[in-house]
Write a protein that holds these residues in place. Structure first.
Motif, PDB file in Angstrom:
ATOM      1  N   ILE A   1      -5.343 -12.155  -8.817  1.00 61.59           N
ATOM      2  CA  ILE A   1      -5.816 -12.525  -7.492  1.00 61.59           C
ATOM      3  C   ILE A   1      -4.640 -12.433  -6.540  1.00 61.59           C
ATOM      4  O   ILE A   1      -3.595 -13.018  -6.785  1.00 61.59           O
ATOM      5  N   GLU A   2      -4.833 -11.691  -5.459  1.00 63.95           N
ATOM      6  CA  GLU A   2      -3.806 -11.561  -4.428  1.00 63.95           C
ATOM      7  C   GLU A   2      -4.387 -12.010  -3.101  1.00 63.95           C
ATOM      8  O   GLU A   2      -5.557 -11.764  -2.819  1.00 63.95           O
ATOM      9  N   ARG A   3      -3.570 -12.631  -2.297  1.00 66.05           N
ATOM     10  CA  ARG A   3      -3.990 -13.078  -0.968  1.00 66.05           C
ATOM     11  C   ARG A   3      -4.027 -11.892  -0.020  1.00 66.05           C
ATOM     12  O   ARG A   3      -3.120 -11.074   0.007  1.00 66.05           O
ATOM     13  N   LEU A   4      -5.104 -11.772   0.757  1.00 64.54           N
ATOM     14  CA  LEU A   4      -5.209 -10.756   1.795  1.00 64.54           C
ATOM     15  C   LEU A   4      -4.591 -11.309   3.076  1.00 64.54           C
ATOM     16  O   LEU A   4      -4.850 -12.455   3.446  1.00 64.54           O
ATOM     17  N   GLU A   5      -3.807 -10.499   3.736  1.00 61.21           N
ATOM     18  CA  GLU A   5      -3.134 -10.914   4.968  1.00 61.21           C
ATOM     19  C   GLU A   5      -3.830 -10.297   6.180  1.00 61.21           C
ATOM     20  O   GLU A   5      -4.713  -9.466   6.039  1.00 61.21           O
ATOM     21  N   ASP A   6      -3.397 -10.699   7.356  1.00 58.30           N
ATOM     22  CA  ASP A   6      -3.874 -10.135   8.624  1.00 58.30           C
ATOM     23  C   ASP A   6      -5.383 -10.272   8.817  1.00 58.30           C
ATOM     24  O   ASP A   6      -6.048  -9.340   9.256  1.00 58.30           O
ATOM     25  N   LEU A   7      -5.922 -11.432   8.480  1.00 60.35           N
ATOM     26  CA  LEU A   7      -7.331 -11.723   8.713  1.00 60.35           C
ATOM     27  C   LEU A   7      -7.462 -12.603   9.957  1.00 60.35           C
ATOM     28  O   LEU A   7      -6.488 -13.235  10.376  1.00 60.35           O
ATOM     29  N   PRO A   8      -8.639 -12.668  10.547  1.00 57.82           N
ATOM     30  CA  PRO A   8      -8.827 -13.516  11.730  1.00 57.82           C
ATOM     31  C   PRO A   8      -8.502 -14.985  11.431  1.00 57.82           C
ATOM     32  O   PRO A   8      -8.579 -15.429  10.286  1.00 57.82           O
ATOM     33  N   ALA A   9      -8.175 -15.719  12.469  1.00 52.50           N
ATOM     34  CA  ALA A   9      -7.867 -17.146  12.322  1.00 52.50           C
ATOM     35  C   ALA A   9      -9.042 -17.859  11.660  1.00 52.50           C
ATOM     36  O   ALA A   9     -10.203 -17.591  11.962  1.00 52.50           O
ATOM     37  N   GLY A  10      -8.739 -18.734  10.723  1.00 56.23           N
ATOM     38  CA  GLY A  10      -9.759 -19.494  10.026  1.00 56.23           C
ATOM     39  C   GLY A  10     -10.404 -18.753   8.868  1.00 56.23           C
ATOM     40  O   GLY A  10     -11.352 -19.230   8.268  1.00 56.23           O
ATOM     41  N   THR A  11      -9.877 -17.584   8.528  1.00 58.24           N
ATOM     42  CA  THR A  11     -10.409 -16.799   7.411  1.00 58.24           C
ATOM     43  C   THR A  11      -9.338 -16.654   6.341  1.00 58.24           C
ATOM     44  O   THR A  11      -8.208 -16.308   6.637  1.00 58.24           O
ATOM     45  N   VAL A  12      -9.695 -16.963   5.119  1.00 60.24           N
ATOM     46  CA  VAL A  12      -8.803 -16.732   3.986  1.00 60.24           C
ATOM     47  C   VAL A  12      -9.446 -15.657   3.113  1.00 60.24           C
ATOM     48  O   VAL A  12     -10.663 -15.634   2.934  1.00 60.24           O
ATOM     49  N   GLY A  13      -8.632 -14.752   2.609  1.00 62.47           N
ATOM     50  CA  GLY A  13      -9.174 -13.664   1.817  1.00 62.47           C
ATOM     51  C   GLY A  13      -8.344 -13.391   0.581  1.00 62.47           C
ATOM     52  O   GLY A  13      -7.139 -13.650   0.554  1.00 62.47           O
ATOM     53  N   PHE A  14      -9.023 -12.859  -0.424  1.00 64.95           N
ATOM     54  CA  PHE A  14      -8.384 -12.593  -1.703  1.00 64.95           C
ATOM     55  C   PHE A  14      -8.882 -11.281  -2.280  1.00 64.95           C
ATOM     56  O   PHE A  14     -10.057 -10.953  -2.166  1.00 64.95           O
ATOM     57  N   ARG A  15      -7.983 -10.532  -2.900  1.00 73.84           N
ATOM     58  CA  ARG A  15      -8.311  -9.311  -3.629  1.00 73.84           C
ATOM     59  C   ARG A  15      -8.305  -9.669  -5.108  1.00 73.84           C
ATOM     60  O   ARG A  15      -7.320 -10.197  -5.630  1.00 73.84           O
TER      61      ARG A  15
ATOM     62  N   SER B   1      -8.987  -8.465  -9.171  1.00 72.25           N
ATOM     63  CA  SER B   1      -9.107  -7.345 -10.099  1.00 72.25           C
ATOM     64  C   SER B   1      -8.745  -7.812 -11.498  1.00 72.25           C
ATOM     65  O   SER B   1      -8.045  -8.803 -11.674  1.00 72.25           O
ATOM     66  N   GLY B   2      -9.264  -7.098 -12.476  1.00 71.69           N
ATOM     67  CA  GLY B   2      -8.948  -7.444 -13.859  1.00 71.69           C
ATOM     68  C   GLY B   2      -9.511  -8.791 -14.257  1.00 71.69           C
ATOM     69  O   GLY B   2     -10.562  -9.201 -13.790  1.00 71.69           O
ATOM     70  N   GLN B   3      -8.784  -9.496 -15.090  1.00 69.33           N
ATOM     71  CA  GLN B   3      -9.215 -10.804 -15.569  1.00 69.33           C
ATOM     72  C   GLN B   3      -8.726 -11.880 -14.614  1.00 69.33           C
ATOM     73  O   GLN B   3      -7.550 -11.937 -14.268  1.00 69.33           O
ATOM     74  N   LEU B   4      -9.632 -12.747 -14.169  1.00 70.97           N
ATOM     75  CA  LEU B   4      -9.301 -13.824 -13.243  1.00 70.97           C
ATOM     76  C   LEU B   4      -9.151 -15.116 -14.031  1.00 70.97           C
ATOM     77  O   LEU B   4     -10.056 -15.528 -14.730  1.00 70.97           O
ATOM     78  N   SER B   5      -8.011 -15.758 -13.882  1.00 77.76           N
ATOM     79  CA  SER B   5      -7.731 -16.957 -14.676  1.00 77.76           C
ATOM     80  C   SER B   5      -7.751 -18.216 -13.824  1.00 77.76           C
ATOM     81  O   SER B   5      -7.612 -18.169 -12.603  1.00 77.76           O
TER      82      SER B   5
ATOM     83  N   ARG C   1     -12.606  -9.853  -2.144  1.00 82.75           N
ATOM     84  CA  ARG C   1     -12.711  -8.400  -2.296  1.00 82.75           C
ATOM     85  C   ARG C   1     -12.467  -8.060  -3.757  1.00 82.75           C
ATOM     86  O   ARG C   1     -11.366  -8.259  -4.282  1.00 82.75           O
ATOM     87  N   PHE C   2     -13.496  -7.540  -4.419  1.00 91.06           N
ATOM     88  CA  PHE C   2     -13.370  -7.150  -5.806  1.00 91.06           C
ATOM     89  C   PHE C   2     -13.033  -5.669  -5.856  1.00 91.06           C
ATOM     90  O   PHE C   2     -13.694  -4.853  -5.219  1.00 91.06           O
ATOM     91  N   GLU C   3     -12.015  -5.327  -6.593  1.00 89.19           N
ATOM     92  CA  GLU C   3     -11.582  -3.941  -6.726  1.00 89.19           C
ATOM     93  C   GLU C   3     -12.643  -3.126  -7.471  1.00 89.19           C
ATOM     94  O   GLU C   3     -13.471  -3.681  -8.168  1.00 89.19           O
ATOM     95  N   PRO C   4     -12.602  -1.804  -7.378  1.00 90.73           N
ATOM     96  CA  PRO C   4     -13.619  -0.940  -7.989  1.00 90.73           C
ATOM     97  C   PRO C   4     -13.808  -1.122  -9.492  1.00 90.73           C
ATOM     98  O   PRO C   4     -14.828  -0.738 -10.018  1.00 90.73           O
ATOM     99  N   ASP C   5     -12.848  -1.710 -10.186  1.00 94.05           N
ATOM    100  CA  ASP C   5     -12.981  -1.883 -11.634  1.00 94.05           C
ATOM    101  C   ASP C   5     -13.786  -3.143 -11.967  1.00 94.05           C
ATOM    102  O   ASP C   5     -13.497  -3.838 -12.912  1.00 94.05           O
TER     103      ASP C   5
END
Length: 65
Positions: free
Chosen positions: A2-16, A18-22, A49-53
């Protein structure tokens, strides 16, 4: 992973995701980001955001806050 997505609008948190999530990744990446956003904003939005895999992406945790 899980990676944090940056540059999102204020008040929005995002994550990418992929693979196994622990549970460890949830505690180290997701929980602190959401807690910080809640402390700053009355309402927040979350983007996952879930990667294509997706066939190999598995969630191996039940996170509780």
């Amino acid at each position: 992973m899980i990676e944090r997505l940056e540059d999102l609008p204020a008040g929005t948190v995002g994550f990418r995701c992929s693979g196994q999530l622990s549970g460890e990744a949830m505690e180290q990446v997701v929980a602190p980001a959401i807690s910080a956003a809640i402390a700053e904003y009355d309402r927040i939005k979350a983007l996952l955001r879930f990667e294509p895999d997706r066939k190999s992406t598995r969630l191996n945790s039940s996170h509780r806050t």
